[in-house]
Motif scaffolding. Structure first.
Motif, mmCIF file in Angstrom:
data_model
loop_
_atom_site.group_PDB
_atom_site.id
_atom_site.type_symbol
_atom_site.label_atom_id
_atom_site.label_comp_id
_atom_site.label_asym_id
_atom_site.label_seq_id
_atom_site.Cartn_x
_atom_site.Cartn_y
_atom_site.Cartn_z
ATOM 1 N N LYS A 64 0.820 -1.217 0.000
ATOM 2 C CA LYS A 64 0.000 0.000 0.000
ATOM 3 C C LYS A 64 0.852 1.264 0.000
ATOM 4 N N TYR A 65 1.963 1.234 0.754
ATOM 5 C CA TYR A 65 2.758 2.447 0.947
ATOM 6 C C TYR A 65 4.238 2.156 0.725
ATOM 7 N N ALA A 66 4.947 3.184 0.291
ATOM 8 C CA ALA A 66 6.399 3.094 0.146
ATOM 9 C C ALA A 66 7.013 4.435 0.510
ATOM 10 N N VAL A 67 8.163 4.383 1.168
ATOM 11 C CA VAL A 67 8.896 5.590 1.567
ATOM 12 C C VAL A 67 10.324 5.459 1.042
ATOM 13 N N ALA A 68 10.695 6.332 0.115
ATOM 14 C CA ALA A 68 12.041 6.312 -0.453
ATOM 15 C C ALA A 68 12.999 7.053 0.473
ATOM 16 N N CYS A 69 14.233 6.576 0.537
ATOM 17 C CA CYS A 69 15.223 7.193 1.418
ATOM 18 C C CYS A 69 16.616 7.071 0.823
ATOM 19 N N SER A 70 17.615 7.507 1.561
ATOM 20 C CA SER A 70 18.958 7.690 1.011
ATOM 21 C C SER A 70 19.704 6.400 0.711
ATOM 22 N N ASN A 71 19.414 5.314 1.413
ATOM 23 C CA ASN A 71 20.051 4.022 1.147
ATOM 24 C C ASN A 71 19.341 2.929 1.934
ATOM 25 N N GLY A 72 19.742 1.685 1.701
ATOM 26 C CA GLY A 72 19.107 0.566 2.378
ATOM 27 C C GLY A 72 19.340 0.560 3.873
ATOM 28 N N THR A 73 20.510 1.008 4.301
ATOM 29 C CA THR A 73 20.804 1.081 5.734
ATOM 30 C C THR A 73 19.905 2.108 6.417
ATOM 31 N N ALA A 74 19.708 3.252 5.767
ATOM 32 C CA ALA A 74 18.780 4.260 6.298
ATOM 33 C C ALA A 74 17.372 3.676 6.389
ATOM 34 N N ALA A 75 16.994 2.867 5.398
ATOM 35 C CA ALA A 75 15.676 2.231 5.422
ATOM 36 C C ALA A 75 15.533 1.343 6.657
ATOM 37 N N LEU A 76 16.557 0.562 6.956
ATOM 38 C CA LEU A 76 16.532 -0.291 8.145
ATOM 39 C C LEU A 76 16.440 0.537 9.424
ATOM 40 N N HIS A 77 17.225 1.598 9.480
ATOM 41 C CA HIS A 77 17.212 2.445 10.677
ATOM 42 C C HIS A 77 15.846 3.097 10.861
ATOM 43 N N LEU A 78 15.250 3.575 9.790
ATOM 44 C CA LEU A 78 13.913 4.160 9.877
ATOM 45 C C LEU A 78 12.911 3.142 10.434
ATOM 46 N N GLY B 113 17.269 3.770 -1.078
ATOM 47 C CA GLY B 113 16.573 2.693 -0.396
ATOM 48 C C GLY B 113 15.081 2.943 -0.384
ATOM 49 N N MET B 114 14.327 1.943 0.069
ATOM 50 C CA MET B 114 12.879 2.053 0.128
ATOM 51 C C MET B 114 12.363 1.214 1.282
ATOM 52 N N VAL B 115 11.350 1.726 1.958
ATOM 53 C CA VAL B 115 10.604 0.965 2.956
ATOM 54 C C VAL B 115 9.193 0.787 2.421
ATOM 55 N N THR B 116 8.658 -0.437 2.511
ATOM 56 C CA THR B 116 7.270 -0.674 2.124
ATOM 57 C C THR B 116 6.493 -1.200 3.326
ATOM 58 N N THR B 117 5.199 -0.894 3.351
ATOM 59 C CA THR B 117 4.347 -1.319 4.463
ATOM 60 C C THR B 117 2.888 -1.206 4.044
ATOM 61 N N ASN B 118 2.028 -1.903 4.765
ATOM 62 C CA ASN B 118 0.584 -1.745 4.599
ATOM 63 C C ASN B 118 -0.046 -1.030 5.788
ATOM 64 N N LEU C 239 2.458 3.434 10.575
ATOM 65 C CA LEU C 239 3.906 3.302 10.387
ATOM 66 C C LEU C 239 4.372 4.149 9.207
ATOM 67 N N TYR C 240 3.573 4.182 8.148
ATOM 68 C CA TYR C 240 3.912 4.983 6.975
ATOM 69 C C TYR C 240 4.078 6.455 7.342
ATOM 70 N N GLN C 241 3.133 7.007 8.089
ATOM 71 C CA GLN C 241 3.212 8.410 8.488
ATOM 72 C C GLN C 241 4.428 8.658 9.390
ATOM 73 N N GLU C 242 4.726 7.695 10.250
ATOM 74 C CA GLU C 242 5.885 7.831 11.135
ATOM 75 C C GLU C 242 7.187 7.807 10.336
ATOM 76 N N LEU C 243 7.262 6.955 9.341
ATOM 77 C CA LEU C 243 8.454 6.876 8.487
ATOM 78 C C LEU C 243 8.688 8.192 7.747
ATOM 79 N N LEU C 244 7.616 8.773 7.214
ATOM 80 C CA LEU C 244 7.739 10.040 6.494
ATOM 81 C C LEU C 244 8.324 11.124 7.392
ATOM 82 N N LYS C 245 7.877 11.135 8.623
ATOM 83 C CA LYS C 245 8.343 12.153 9.571
ATOM 84 C C LYS C 245 9.798 11.910 9.965
ATOM 85 N N LEU C 246 10.129 10.657 10.293
ATOM 86 C CA LEU C 246 11.492 10.334 10.726
ATOM 87 C C LEU C 246 12.507 10.544 9.612
ATOM 88 N N ARG C 247 12.072 10.389 8.358
ATOM 89 C CA ARG C 247 12.977 10.580 7.215
ATOM 90 C C ARG C 247 13.442 12.022 7.094
#
Length: 401
Positions: free
Chosen positions: A58-72, A211-216, A220-228
């Motif tokens: 449903k949702y995806a959040v793009a970020c600077s790299n895969g490690t950043a995705a894990l940290h998020l 990197g990218m984070v995906t979720t349904n 969590l999606y809104q939290e990821l956007l903010k933390l990014r």
């Protein structure tokens, strides 16, 4: 005579992985460079929506790299110094480090030697030996592109009240068949709370870094956007107060894990031929399989049984093609002499000095260490030519035979 016979030390280097950049990719990046936005612009959302559609989330959040995705992910799930998280020692260390970034404790579990994936039976043993609530979550890894059966992990996680982060960096487009006979794409969010991907040049989709984070899960999606973005929101519906159009609120401590628009433009272009690249990877794997399947001294790393559909097609995404041999160092050096740059994936994380200083030691996870002693990743990328692959096969057999 095979064309491979004509390749010698003068041929171009054959690495284990290589990006493939086309004129369309270049044009997409140039177009964005000439646009109004180099970062925080429309290409980011466009890439996110296209990637979410590709993996069925449903949702995806793009970020600077895969490690950043894990940290998020670990931040969004509330990992802290009280948290204990289970993962595999056969992975790039970022899969474990993201827990440490938040102050948590990493608990490794050994692998299934047939596939080198995290062994669910070993995970269950860890859980059974501690009281309910002792562990917070699990980070299984789709190692080499081989999909983890997350349906089984979800059942186990529900039993013990755990969350799941799927490290799917190796497996965009990969899938397995669940107990209902349904195809489950890696990163689709059906059984994992969050999943992460990497767009490093050797991955299926290359943006240089990314990197990218995906979720349904919308929360969590809104939290990821903010933390990014530094923990900042500009959404009036989420603010404590609003002073005007310029106003923004830093609501928690986040990071600058944004990705530029020009990299997202490259990702969008690469995504358009992701399926063709995946088909080519699977074709390369079939050639390797046929060449090595009955060769004494060469063991092919196995595939998850659930990663085959009713027609016998595989959901393995083949980021890597891994063999195991007795004299790995000798073969590694021999291939390099012939301009073939195979690689080793991975040095067990628990044997790294950092983790040894935390109390882990060699011998803790014997199956992971046994796998490491013989594993070698052969060249695997869509632009690998037939002649180059034949040359690789020839040299592997020449040494082992």
């Amino acid at each position: 005579m095979s064309e491979a016979k004509h390749l010698d030390q003068s041929h171009r280097p054959i690495p284990y992985g290589r990006q493939h950049i086309t004129d369309d990719d270049i044009a997409a990046v140039v177009e964005t460079l000439q646009s109004d936005f180099l970062t925080q612009g429309p290409k980011v959302l466009e890439f996110e929506q296209a990637f979410a559609s590709y993996v069925g989330a449903k949702y995806a959040v793009a970020c600077s790299n895969g490690t950043a995705a894990l940290h998020l992910c670990t931040m969004a799930l509330g990992v802290n110094k009280e948290s204990r998280v289970i993962t595999t020692p056969i992975t790039f260390v970022a899969s474990a480090n993201c827990v440490r970034y938040c102050g948590g404790t990493v608990a490794f579990a050994d692998i299934d030697p047939a596939t080198a994936l995290l062994d669910i039976n070993k995970v269950r043993q860890l859980l059974e030996n501690k009281p309910q609530g002792y562990y917070a979550g699990i980070i299984p890894v789709d190692f080499a592109g081989n999909p983890v059966n997350l349906e089984e992990y979800r059942q186990l996680a529900n039993e013990y009240g755990l969350w799941i982060i799927e490290d799917a960096c190796h497996a965009p487009g990969g899938y397995y068949i669940d107990s209902k006979g349904e195809k489950q794409l890696c990163g689709n969010g059906k059984y994992a709370d969050l999943a992460i991907f990497s767009f490093h040049p050797v991955k299926h989709i290359a943006t240089g870094e990314g990197g990218m984070v995906t979720t349904n899960d919308e929360k969590l999606y809104q939290e990821l956007l903010k933390l990014r973005t530094h923990g900042i929101t500009r959404d009036p519906n989420l603010m404590d107060e609003n002073h005007g159009g310029w106003y923004m609120e830093m609501q928690e401590l986040g990071y600058n894990y944004r990705i530029p628009d020009m990299l997202c433009a490259l990702g969008i272009s690469q995504l358009q031929r992701a399926e063709a690249g995946l088909a080519r990877r699977r074709g390369i794997a079939k050639v390797y399989d046929k060449a090595f399947e009955s060769h004494a001294g060469i063991e092919i790393l196995g595939t998850t049984p659930e990663a085959y559909d009713s027609e016998g097609e595989t959901g393995h995404a083949y980021h890597l093609y891994v063999i195991k041999v007795e004299d790995r160092k000798g073969l590694y050096d021999y291939l390099r002499q012939h301009n073939i740059f195979a690689q080793v994936h991975y040095i067990p994380a628990h044997t790294m000095p950092y983790y040894r200083n935390l109390g882990y030691k060699k011998g803790d996870y014997p199956k992971a260490e046994s796998y490491y002693a013989g594993c070698l990743s052969l060249p695997m990328y869509p632009s690998l030519t037939q002649e180059e692959q034949e040359f690789v096969i020839e040299k592997v057999k020449e040494f082992v035979g």
